[in-house]
Design an enzyme around this catalytic site. Structure first.
Site, PDB file in Angstrom:
ATOM      1  N   HIS A   1       0.857  -1.111   0.211  1.00  0.00           N
ATOM      2  CA  HIS A   1       0.200  -0.025   0.073  1.00  0.00           C
ATOM      3  C   HIS A   1       0.798   1.277   0.132  1.00  0.00           C
ATOM      4  CE1 HIS A   1       0.670  -0.314   4.487  1.00  0.00           C
ATOM      5  NE2 HIS A   1       0.582   1.048   4.407  1.00  0.00           N
TER       6      HIS A   1
ATOM      7  N   ASP B   1      -0.572  -7.323   0.719  1.00  0.00           N
ATOM      8  CA  ASP B   1       0.058  -5.926   1.127  1.00  0.00           C
ATOM      9  C   ASP B   1       1.528  -6.285   1.091  1.00  0.00           C
ATOM     10  OD1 ASP B   1       0.417  -3.499   1.617  1.00  0.00           O
ATOM     11  OD2 ASP B   1      -0.428  -3.399   3.907  1.00  0.00           O
TER      12      ASP B   1
ATOM     13  N   GLY C   1       3.442   5.812   9.184  1.00  0.00           N
ATOM     14  CA  GLY C   1       4.688   5.878   8.859  1.00  0.00           C
ATOM     15  C   GLY C   1       5.557   4.378   9.303  1.00  0.00           C
TER      16      GLY C   1
ATOM     17  N   SER D   1       4.392   1.433   8.162  1.00  0.00           N
ATOM     18  CA  SER D   1       4.111   0.672   7.428  1.00  0.00           C
ATOM     19  C   SER D   1       5.100   0.115   6.769  1.00  0.00           C
ATOM     20  CB  SER D   1       3.087   1.112   6.229  1.00  0.00           C
ATOM     21  OG  SER D   1       1.747   1.343   6.893  1.00  0.00           O
TER      22      SER D   1
ATOM     23  N   SER E   1       1.793  -4.116   7.954  1.00  0.00           N
ATOM     24  CA  SER E   1       0.614  -3.704   7.088  1.00  0.00           C
ATOM     25  C   SER E   1      -0.210  -2.462   7.584  1.00  0.00           C
ATOM     26  CB  SER E   1      -0.094  -4.835   6.624  1.00  0.00           C
ATOM     27  OG  SER E   1      -1.139  -4.638   5.848  1.00  0.00           O
TER      28      SER E   1
END
Length: 376
Positions: free
Chosen positions: A220, A248, A328, A330, A345
């Site tokens: 993402h 993801d 942030g 991720s 994720s």
């Protein structure tokens, strides 16, 4: 980690700094993973409420459980009903869907304990696969298989509209409903200060693990051909592969002088971690996460193969943890001991009041893109 150190150590300062961490790792190691205490003991004391002695004991027990797990699964054969680390006994427990003493004895011979369960993991996974084909209402947050409960668990927003989804789930077998007050969301963020990597100039995420040719992170964070720059603003590479929703995960191919290292950043909380493989930690194991917003936090593995229903769409085969995270983080690294587990994720909550976070398993990402971890 200061700028001077980053400049002196290109990878641990380039890739690592970009995001939460830059890690490398290979496929699961054949050797028994050996726990390395370092700052893990301190972090586990803080986040899991353990004493130093309890933390050291647990790290050793979990390393043994990771090594036993593949053999125990093979010994159970078609009767395999899932496995998990039992913190009370300090041993791996394997669900067995038969009363056949020979099967239980074969599993116990590998060093695991057994408990009889109503259905095999294959049967539970098949029921969940049917549920995955349905469109879930927005107030259905996630669903997963829970071998310990012998059925499906569906997580819903308290007081929300679940439509016919729960009825459809119950038609497939036993269902446990869990209620939460917040929906899971991905942890990407707009540009802020810190040690990030940036996608197309306006989104910040965290590096997961170094692989030969680049690094893996969350899908993402950016689509294929999205441009990536590092913490210093220099061009770093592009997204060579990306999948979200449904999955993801992403593979970023690097260039511009950036290089890879088998390291996960400890942010001063623990020493930077070397990655030596990707042996999968059982449910119940301790696990830690490194990210560019909230840095280093630990928790436990709560569930595997959970489908998470984000606003953008459902993501499958996720692992659920009790570790907190924030925007942030991720794409950042999840690691147990020195074994890579997955990339961050999304989730709910924050690191002030608590929450839960999901990761995409790293071995799946390596298999999809034909990659291999950079390992120490």
């Amino acid at each position: 980690m200061n700028r001077a150190r980053k400049l002196c150590a290109p990878i641990a300062g380039a890739l690592l700094v970009l995001g939460t961490v830059l890690v490398g790792g290979g496929t699961s190691s054949a050797a028994t993973p050996q726990p390395r205490e370092d700052g893990f003991v301190t972090a586990m004391q803080r986040d899991l409420g353990l004493t130093a002695e309890q933390a050291r004991t647990r790290l050793s027990q979990e390393a043994t459980a990771m090594a036993v797990d593949p053999a125990a699964k093979a010994a159970a054969g078609t009767a395999f009903g899932g496995s998990w680390f039992d913190a009370r006994t300090g041993r791996l427990t394997v669900g067995v869907s038969t009363s056949d003493k020979a099967v239980h004895d074969a599993v116990r011979a590998t060093g695991a304990d057994t408990v009889q369960v109503g259905q095999s993991l294959a049967a539970l996974d098949a029921a969940k696969a049917k549920l995955d084909t349905l469109k879930a209402p927005a107030d259905v947050a996630a669903w997963r298989v829970d071998p310990r409960r012998g059925g499906l668990v569906v997580t819903v927003r308290k007081g929300g509209d679940t439509g016919d989804f729960l009825a459809a789930a119950r038609a497939l077998g036993p269902v446990v409903v869990e209620e939460i007050t917040a929906k899971p969301a991905t942890f990407a963020a707009g540009t802020v200060g810190g040690d990030p990597y940036y996608i197309n100039g306006n989104t910040r995420c965290s590096i997961g693990f170094s692989v030969h040719g680049g690094f893996v992170s969350a899908g993402h964070c950016g689509g294929v051909n999205s441009s990536v720059v590092g913490w210093d603003g220099s061009w770093m590479g592009t997204f060579a592969g990306s999948s979200f929703p449904g999955n993801d995960y992403a593979f970023i191919r690097i260039g511009g002088g950036w290089w890879t290292a088998p390291v996960v950043l400890g942010w001063g909380t623990v020493p930077d971690r070397l990655v030596r493989g990707s042996a999968e930690a059982p449910v119940g194991s301790s696990i830690c996460r490194s990210g560019s917003t909230t840095r280093w936090h630990c928790g436990t593995v709560l569930a595997k193969n959970e489908t998470v229903n984000y606003q953008q769409g459902a993501v499958h085969q996720m692992t659920k943890t009790s570790v907190c995270a924030q925007p942030g983080d991720s794409g950042g690294s999840f690691i147990t001991g020195e074994q890579a587990q997955g990339v961050t994720s999304g989730g709910w909550g924050n690191c002030s009041t608590g929450g839960q976070t999901w990761f995409q398993p790293v071995n799946e990402i390596l298999g999809v893109y034909g990659l291999s971890l950079v390992t120490a």
